[in-house]
Design a protein around this motif. Structure first.
Motif, mmCIF file in Angstrom:
data_model
loop_
_atom_site.group_PDB
_atom_site.id
_atom_site.type_symbol
_atom_site.label_atom_id
_atom_site.label_comp_id
_atom_site.label_asym_id
_atom_site.label_seq_id
_atom_site.Cartn_x
_atom_site.Cartn_y
_atom_site.Cartn_z
ATOM 1 N N ILE A 102 -6.529 15.808 -25.833
ATOM 2 C CA ILE A 102 -6.489 14.495 -25.184
ATOM 3 C C ILE A 102 -6.981 13.419 -26.140
ATOM 4 O O ILE A 102 -6.369 12.342 -26.261
ATOM 5 C CB ILE A 102 -7.341 14.510 -23.896
ATOM 6 N N GLU A 103 -8.087 13.683 -26.814
ATOM 7 C CA GLU A 103 -8.670 12.677 -27.720
ATOM 8 C C GLU A 103 -7.770 12.389 -28.906
ATOM 9 O O GLU A 103 -7.773 11.273 -29.439
ATOM 10 C CB GLU A 103 -10.034 13.155 -28.203
ATOM 11 N N THR A 104 -6.999 13.383 -29.333
ATOM 12 C CA THR A 104 -6.087 13.186 -30.459
ATOM 13 C C THR A 104 -4.814 12.465 -30.015
ATOM 14 O O THR A 104 -4.237 11.668 -30.768
ATOM 15 C CB THR A 104 -5.727 14.545 -31.086
ATOM 16 N N ALA A 105 -4.389 12.729 -28.790
ATOM 17 C CA ALA A 105 -3.118 12.183 -28.316
ATOM 18 C C ALA A 105 -3.182 10.692 -28.036
ATOM 19 O O ALA A 105 -2.169 9.992 -28.164
ATOM 20 C CB ALA A 105 -2.669 12.924 -27.057
ATOM 21 N N TYR A 106 -4.365 10.186 -27.671
ATOM 22 C CA TYR A 106 -4.453 8.789 -27.252
ATOM 23 C C TYR A 106 -5.610 8.067 -27.912
ATOM 24 O O TYR A 106 -6.723 8.595 -27.997
ATOM 25 C CB TYR A 106 -4.638 8.707 -25.725
ATOM 26 N N LYS A 107 -5.338 6.865 -28.344
ATOM 27 C CA LYS A 107 -6.404 5.976 -28.799
ATOM 28 C C LYS A 107 -7.358 5.719 -27.638
ATOM 29 O O LYS A 107 -6.942 5.560 -26.491
ATOM 30 C CB LYS A 107 -5.801 4.655 -29.284
ATOM 31 N N ARG A 108 -8.630 5.641 -27.946
ATOM 32 C CA ARG A 108 -9.622 5.405 -26.905
ATOM 33 C C ARG A 108 -9.582 3.941 -26.488
ATOM 34 O O ARG A 108 -9.701 3.052 -27.326
ATOM 35 C CB ARG A 108 -11.007 5.767 -27.437
ATOM 36 N N GLY A 109 -9.401 3.689 -25.196
ATOM 37 C CA GLY A 109 -9.400 2.316 -24.722
ATOM 38 C C GLY A 109 -8.305 2.042 -23.713
ATOM 39 O O GLY A 109 -7.564 2.945 -23.290
ATOM 40 N N ASN A 110 -8.158 0.767 -23.345
ATOM 41 C CA ASN A 110 -7.187 0.367 -22.322
ATOM 42 C C ASN A 110 -5.776 0.783 -22.653
ATOM 43 O O ASN A 110 -5.037 1.290 -21.796
ATOM 44 C CB ASN A 110 -7.195 -1.156 -22.141
ATOM 45 N N GLU A 111 -5.362 0.536 -23.902
ATOM 46 C CA GLU A 111 -3.973 0.774 -24.274
ATOM 47 C C GLU A 111 -3.688 2.246 -24.525
ATOM 48 O O GLU A 111 -2.539 2.640 -24.721
ATOM 49 C CB GLU A 111 -3.595 -0.054 -25.503
ATOM 50 N N GLY A 112 -4.726 3.075 -24.523
ATOM 51 C CA GLY A 112 -4.579 4.518 -24.641
ATOM 52 C C GLY A 112 -5.206 5.184 -23.444
ATOM 53 O O GLY A 112 -4.647 5.182 -22.354
ATOM 54 N N LEU A 113 -6.415 5.729 -23.628
ATOM 55 C CA LEU A 113 -7.071 6.450 -22.549
ATOM 56 C C LEU A 113 -8.577 6.454 -22.769
ATOM 57 O O LEU A 113 -9.058 6.566 -23.902
ATOM 58 C CB LEU A 113 -6.576 7.901 -22.506
ATOM 59 N N ALA A 114 -9.326 6.333 -21.674
ATOM 60 C CA ALA A 114 -10.757 6.626 -21.659
ATOM 61 C C ALA A 114 -10.970 7.708 -20.603
ATOM 62 O O ALA A 114 -10.328 7.677 -19.549
ATOM 63 C CB ALA A 114 -11.573 5.376 -21.319
ATOM 64 N N PHE A 115 -11.848 8.669 -20.900
ATOM 65 C CA PHE A 115 -12.067 9.725 -19.916
ATOM 66 C C PHE A 115 -13.466 10.311 -20.057
ATOM 67 O O PHE A 115 -14.114 10.201 -21.104
ATOM 68 C CB PHE A 115 -11.005 10.825 -20.045
ATOM 69 N N THR A 116 -13.914 10.937 -18.963
ATOM 70 C CA THR A 116 -15.151 11.718 -18.963
ATOM 71 C C THR A 116 -14.941 12.976 -18.132
ATOM 72 O O THR A 116 -14.151 12.987 -17.189
ATOM 73 C CB THR A 116 -16.346 10.945 -18.360
ATOM 74 N N ILE A 117 -15.671 14.024 -18.481
ATOM 75 C CA ILE A 117 -15.754 15.227 -17.670
ATOM 76 C C ILE A 117 -17.212 15.390 -17.259
ATOM 77 O O ILE A 117 -18.115 15.273 -18.104
ATOM 78 C CB ILE A 117 -15.231 16.473 -18.425
ATOM 79 N N ALA A 118 -17.436 15.609 -15.973
ATOM 80 C CA ALA A 118 -18.800 15.665 -15.448
ATOM 81 C C ALA A 118 -18.943 16.880 -14.543
ATOM 82 O O ALA A 118 -17.951 17.424 -14.038
ATOM 83 C CB ALA A 118 -19.103 14.385 -14.668
ATOM 84 N N TYR A 119 -20.216 17.311 -14.307
ATOM 85 C CA TYR A 119 -20.480 18.548 -13.579
ATOM 86 C C TYR A 119 -21.473 18.296 -12.453
ATOM 87 O O TYR A 119 -22.429 17.535 -12.599
ATOM 88 C CB TYR A 119 -21.008 19.617 -14.544
ATOM 89 N N SER A 120 -21.241 18.982 -11.335
ATOM 90 C CA SER A 120 -21.982 18.718 -10.108
ATOM 91 C C SER A 120 -23.175 19.651 -9.950
ATOM 92 O O SER A 120 -23.290 20.682 -10.643
ATOM 93 C CB SER A 120 -21.050 18.902 -8.910
ATOM 94 N N PRO A 121 -24.060 19.345 -8.991
ATOM 95 C CA PRO A 121 -25.117 20.311 -8.658
ATOM 96 C C PRO A 121 -24.553 21.668 -8.243
ATOM 97 O O PRO A 121 -25.152 22.713 -8.540
ATOM 98 C CB PRO A 121 -25.842 19.626 -7.491
ATOM 99 N N ALA A 122 -23.397 21.680 -7.556
ATOM 100 C CA ALA A 122 -22.790 22.951 -7.141
ATOM 101 C C ALA A 122 -22.416 23.801 -8.352
ATOM 102 O O ALA A 122 -22.532 25.038 -8.322
ATOM 103 C CB ALA A 122 -21.553 22.680 -6.288
ATOM 104 N N TYR A 123 -21.971 23.176 -9.427
ATOM 105 C CA TYR A 123 -21.662 23.910 -10.653
ATOM 106 C C TYR A 123 -22.916 24.577 -11.206
ATOM 107 O O TYR A 123 -22.920 25.768 -11.546
ATOM 108 C CB TYR A 123 -21.051 22.964 -11.690
#
Length: 425
Positions: A102-123
């Motif tokens: 994902i990070e290689t496919a898109y420039k970071r930002g509006n014109e590409g992509l911004a993303f996060t992965i997060a984990y819950s208390p259940a995890y």
């Protein structure tokens, strides 16, 4: 996706396609958006910030220095497919390959992509442990008048881009249904690690709510949402001086230093009285403060306010306004939660028409979930209920929304983002 071009704007169509999801929606979306304009990454992977949530330096800004968030958002609730704790090295390698794709496919930002992965208390409950150095409580109801569903997905993937097809493409690639992502070979997927258990979509930006207000439950007939509004309630938010900095919301110590926490609420909107009965001055008073209405400070959606909603000066008069004016403002109340004059949460919320209902996905970042709770307590304003100000009526915007879901998550630093252990070495 029949008849995609008739009687609907491009922006509204793309929003609809993102909400529907799947291969057919992606195909239709690709026909409406300029795919050739989406850049691949411009930074090497080792040049990207350690903080997953370090978006601001890559996002657009307006003339006042306010961050302009990406227009299209996709939230994927993920369930780990294993029965016990996630501890397989090959699964971590598979996920990390997916995120690097994902990070290689898109420039970071509006014109590409911004993303996060997060984990819950259940995890983390799978490990019979809590994350070291981080307070990550299970979600709970935070007011006497709410009874929300408490989400317990293992993880949350947040995707944001100005292009709807970008978020859809990432979703399809992670499901294993695309071999390439923006010209880059897909090296890893979620297959066999995560199942997508929930998807929520939304949008933010000037004109988008107006484009998407028709035939939506919670918004009255007549298209009342102003054309210049970035959100359904008709006013701008996210002013630079009302947002915590990314430094302020970053965990400082312990193995998860460089990470942050997310609180995510799904708020159903009820805007019939807001637009059909309340006057413009009443809306301004309830959103900002009675002084804002009396002094005519807000033009249109409030873009004239620059980099601040100007509530710092009226935060301390909230009790007086409740007693003497019979109304207290939402932003006025919330500003009381600041520390040393600075906000303690960073909002990245957006509106939604999932299931044809007007809603806001309120997503905030903070160093500790306790910072969100403190801010929400200030917003609830139980200490201000005198005279005409009730638990919800005339108490900011409380009577115009109801909380349907709550969830808490930990956003690890990038090096720990793939199935983190609660006590990483």
């Amino acid at each position: 996706m029949d008849r995609p071009d008739r009687g609907i704007s491009r922006r509204a169509f793309v929003r609809s396609a993102v909400a529907i999801g799947g291969a057919s929606a992606l195909s239709a979306c690709l026909q409406r958006e300029a795919t050739e304009d989406v850049p691949q990454a411009t930074l090497a992977l080792d040049e990207l910030p350690d903080r997953q949530h370090a978006w601001n330096e890559f996002l657009a800004t307006d003339d006042h220095g306010n961050v302009v968030p990406p227009e299209h958002h996709l939230l994927l609730g993920l369930e780990y497919v294993g029965d016990g704790p996630a501890d397989a090295a090959d699964e971590r390698e598979q996920l990390e390959a997916a995120f690097r794709t994902i990070e290689t496919a898109y420039k970071r930002g509006n014109e590409g992509l911004a993303f996060t992965i997060a984990y819950s208390p259940a995890y983390f409950d799978r490990f019979d442990a809590t994350p070291t150095g981080v307070e990550l409580p299970a979600p709970t109801a935070l007011t006497p008048f709410e009874d929300p569903t408490l989400d317990a997905y293992d993880a949350l993937l947040h995707l944001a881009s100005d292009y709807g097809h970008v978020t859809l493409s990432v979703e399809e690639a992670m499901k294993g249904d695309l071999e390439q992502l923006n010209g880059i070979d897909v090296e890893g997927t979620f297959d066999g690690v995560f199942d997508i258990a929930d998807r929520r979509t939304g949008f933010i930006g000037r004109g988008l709510p107006a484009d998407n207000q028709s035939d939506v439950y919670g918004i009255p007939d007549g298209n009342p949402v102003p054309e210049d509004a970035p959100m359904f309630m008709g006013f701008k938010s996210g002013f630079r001086k009302t947002q915590a900095s990314e430094d302020r919301v970053t965990i400082q110590d312990g193995p998860f230093a460089g990470g942050t926490t997310i609180h995510l609420s799904r708020l159903q909107l009820h805007l019939h009285q807001w637009y059909d009965q309340d006057s413009r001055d009443q809306r301004v008073a309830k959103m900002f403060s009675p002084d804002h209405a009396a002094d005519d400070l807000v033009e249109g959606a409030g873009h004239n306010l620059g980099d601040s909603n100007r509530v710092t000066e009226v935060a301390e008069s909230a009790a007086d306004d409740a007693r003497n004016e019979g109304t207290v403002g939402h932003a006025q109340k919330t500003a009381r939660a600041r520390e040393d004059g600075e906000p303690i949460i960073l909002r990245r919320d957006f509106d939604s028409t999932d299931d044809d209902r007007a809603a806001t996905h309120f997503l905030s970042l903070q160093r500790s979930i306790a910072d969100f709770v403190k801010t929400r307590e200030a917003m609830t304003g139980t200490d201000l209920t005198e005279g005409s100000v009730g638990a919800r009526t005339n108490n900011g915007i409380l009577q115009y929304l109801s909380v349907h879901n709550r969830a808490n998550y930990l956003v690890p630093p990038r090096e720990l983002r793939s199935l983190p252990a609660p006590n990483p070495a």
